[in-house]
Scaffold this motif. Sequence first.
Motif, PDB file in Angstrom:
ATOM      1  N   LEU A 241       0.826  -1.208   0.000  1.00  0.00           N
ATOM      2  CA  LEU A 241       0.000   0.000   0.000  1.00  0.00           C
ATOM      3  C   LEU A 241       0.860   1.257   0.000  1.00  0.00           C
ATOM      4  N   PHE A 242       1.960   1.253   0.806  1.00  0.00           N
ATOM      5  CA  PHE A 242       2.835   2.423   0.826  1.00  0.00           C
ATOM      6  C   PHE A 242       3.437   2.678  -0.559  1.00  0.00           C
ATOM      7  N   THR A 243       3.867   1.602  -1.215  1.00  0.00           N
ATOM      8  CA  THR A 243       4.433   1.740  -2.557  1.00  0.00           C
ATOM      9  C   THR A 243       3.396   2.274  -3.540  1.00  0.00           C
ATOM     10  N   LEU A 267      -7.753   9.616  -6.784  1.00  0.00           N
ATOM     11  CA  LEU A 267      -7.349   8.209  -6.683  1.00  0.00           C
ATOM     12  C   LEU A 267      -6.455   7.996  -5.467  1.00  0.00           C
ATOM     13  N   PHE A 268      -5.559   8.941  -5.198  1.00  0.00           N
ATOM     14  CA  PHE A 268      -4.674   8.839  -4.042  1.00  0.00           C
ATOM     15  C   PHE A 268      -5.479   8.828  -2.742  1.00  0.00           C
ATOM     16  N   ALA A 269      -6.436   9.742  -2.629  1.00  0.00           N
ATOM     17  CA  ALA A 269      -7.261   9.813  -1.419  1.00  0.00           C
ATOM     18  C   ALA A 269      -8.059   8.523  -1.228  1.00  0.00           C
ATOM     19  N   ALA A 270      -8.610   8.004  -2.329  1.00  0.00           N
ATOM     20  CA  ALA A 270      -9.409   6.770  -2.244  1.00  0.00           C
ATOM     21  C   ALA A 270      -8.557   5.585  -1.796  1.00  0.00           C
ATOM     22  N   THR A 271      -7.341   5.458  -2.358  1.00  0.00           N
ATOM     23  CA  THR A 271      -6.487   4.328  -1.989  1.00  0.00           C
ATOM     24  C   THR A 271      -6.005   4.436  -0.544  1.00  0.00           C
ATOM     25  N   VAL A 272      -5.817   5.666  -0.063  1.00  0.00           N
ATOM     26  CA  VAL A 272      -5.420   5.841   1.342  1.00  0.00           C
ATOM     27  C   VAL A 272      -6.530   5.357   2.274  1.00  0.00           C
ATOM     28  N   VAL A 273      -7.775   5.739   1.971  1.00  0.00           N
ATOM     29  CA  VAL A 273      -8.913   5.332   2.809  1.00  0.00           C
ATOM     30  C   VAL A 273      -9.104   3.814   2.768  1.00  0.00           C
ATOM     31  N   VAL A 274      -9.166   3.273   1.543  1.00  0.00           N
ATOM     32  CA  VAL A 274      -9.369   1.819   1.397  1.00  0.00           C
ATOM     33  C   VAL A 274      -8.201   1.051   2.000  1.00  0.00           C
ATOM     34  N   GLY A 275      -6.987   1.542   1.769  1.00  0.00           N
ATOM     35  CA  GLY A 275      -5.810   0.879   2.321  1.00  0.00           C
ATOM     36  C   GLY A 275      -5.817   0.865   3.837  1.00  0.00           C
ATOM     37  N   GLY A 276      -6.286   1.966   4.435  1.00  0.00           N
ATOM     38  CA  GLY A 276      -6.382   2.012   5.895  1.00  0.00           C
ATOM     39  C   GLY A 276      -7.286   0.920   6.437  1.00  0.00           C
ATOM     40  N   PHE A 277      -8.458   0.780   5.788  1.00  0.00           N
ATOM     41  CA  PHE A 277      -9.377  -0.286   6.219  1.00  0.00           C
ATOM     42  C   PHE A 277      -8.770  -1.675   5.990  1.00  0.00           C
ATOM     43  N   LEU A 278      -8.047  -1.835   4.877  1.00  0.00           N
ATOM     44  CA  LEU A 278      -7.432  -3.134   4.582  1.00  0.00           C
ATOM     45  C   LEU A 278      -6.385  -3.488   5.630  1.00  0.00           C
ATOM     46  N   ILE A 279      -5.523  -2.529   5.952  1.00  0.00           N
ATOM     47  CA  ILE A 279      -4.495  -2.772   6.973  1.00  0.00           C
ATOM     48  C   ILE A 279      -5.141  -3.115   8.307  1.00  0.00           C
ATOM     49  N   ARG A 280      -6.203  -2.394   8.632  1.00  0.00           N
ATOM     50  CA  ARG A 280      -6.888  -2.643   9.908  1.00  0.00           C
ATOM     51  C   ARG A 280      -7.454  -4.063   9.952  1.00  0.00           C
ATOM     52  N   SER A 281      -8.053  -4.503   8.854  1.00  0.00           N
ATOM     53  CA  SER A 281      -8.638  -5.852   8.833  1.00  0.00           C
ATOM     54  C   SER A 281      -7.556  -6.925   8.915  1.00  0.00           C
TER      55      SER A 281
END
Length: 541
Positions: A241-243, A267-281
């Motif tokens: 996700l960071f990459t 797109l950057f904002a969307a991936t940050v939000v979705v990525g946050g939820f993914l990392i949390r899960s």
Amino acid sequence: MIFNLDVINALVAIAAVVNTGYGLIIYSRHRDNKTNLMFFLLTLAVSSWGVGMFFYRGFADREAAILAARLLYVGASFIPLAFIHFAYTFPRETGGLSRSVSLGLLLPLVPLIIAILLPGGLIRDVLPVTGDERHIVFNQLLHALYGVYIFAYFAVGYAFLIKKYLVAERALRFQIAYILVGTFTATCIGVVTNLVLPFLGIFSLNWVGQVGIVAMIMAISYAILKHHLFDVRVIATELFLFTLWMFILVRVLIANNVQDRIIDSTLFAATVVVGGFLIRSVLKEVEAREQIEKLALELSTANEKLKEVDRLKSEFLSMGTHQLRSPLTAVKGYASLILEGSFGKAPKAIEEAVERIYQSSRSMANTIEDFLTISRIEQNRMKYEFAVTDLGKVVKDVMAELLPNALKAGLQLTYVDDKKGPYNANIDIGKIRQVIINFLDNAMKYTPKGSITVRVGRNDATKKILVSFVDTGVGMTKETIERLFQRFSRATDANKVNVMGTGLGLFVAKEMVTAHKGGRVWAESEGPGKGSQFYLELDAA
């Protein structure tokens, strides 16, 4: 101020962020771990070196480029120092170099940094070259001393790792090997492209080291996390996700028009939000699995302790019952001699008392024998001596021995067979005799009046020999039958009929029979008050 952001600079920036991400993520997993802290400091030094290259290549202004070049070399000077601390600490969770040693290693760095930062020192000027990377004008002597420092400190770090590799156990040796290969590869790339080639006036590859250093960080990360596979999943998710975020961010920065910049920013904002939820899960899943792994380890440890306790219990039981058996045998023997009149005719009152002593000692001896048998079974010390024997004859012999007891209890004891004898089976005669005695003894105890019939038969189709023990006794419930052959298991109202029972005899009988080929035992009953049927089945020889 003009800043040039090309593909190479984007790669250098991404590498710096990825390196920092590795260090930060691993450090955040176990903040009290000294190795993780040293690794995080190493990644910061490596990333600062990458940031220096990013600005050195990006600034178009000459003065700014000179300042960035000096910061580039300052950042690089901390890498071998941090590597020494990490190499000394790995794989410890606590401890590290002493304060005096750390201070001694830091002292040469102070004049070196001063020489780098001073105008006219190590870096004198930065010259643009058409079609090539910029050239740095060095003080050759200071540049050579800088190279000696880099080589010497890396050599100390590798000496620590090699020494640990030579004395380490197999698992740790593999971890150290990963670090040695990864760091040596990255060190060679970095030293050649950023130190040796620039010393020779070749600057076209001076950015390769900052990108190639990712190999070192990845190798060390893998070595640290090799035995924590769940952490690796989190690391992989976060780094991916960071990459991705860095790639999209670079697209935002180098976008040629407003429309592309808006799309990439969204797109950057969307991936940050979705990525946050993914990392949390993923974190939640990993925490749950780590908790399960921890509980499994605790359960395994507890299980080993229970096995040890069980072993000690079996040994104590074996020793204790052996000690009890000797005096009890003497009591039973002397009581038998008195009843037989070996010491003269005893008065009736004494004879009745001795009879009770004899019966009680006999019952207790049987119980002790059951405990000894269980102890042998649990310790895998039960020995069997098999021989082809007529099972019908064994049954008749045991019935003849127990007939007086049956007549004394007012019970009719009958033997029946299907006339297909001999009923040969490969058995341990002593063990099968004990099983038959147990079944008959049980039938007598739980049959207040009536009869006990023993039937022996052979099924030529299945090649099985079946012995059934049918009584007209108290019977059993379905629930009692289900747990009848378990250790210490008795019917709920068994004490009303037989207070001396322990619930061991049938368990021992089952263990002995199942040790024979095709051997099994079971029981049936139509219900309380309707008698019971016990069955012994063996393969015919």
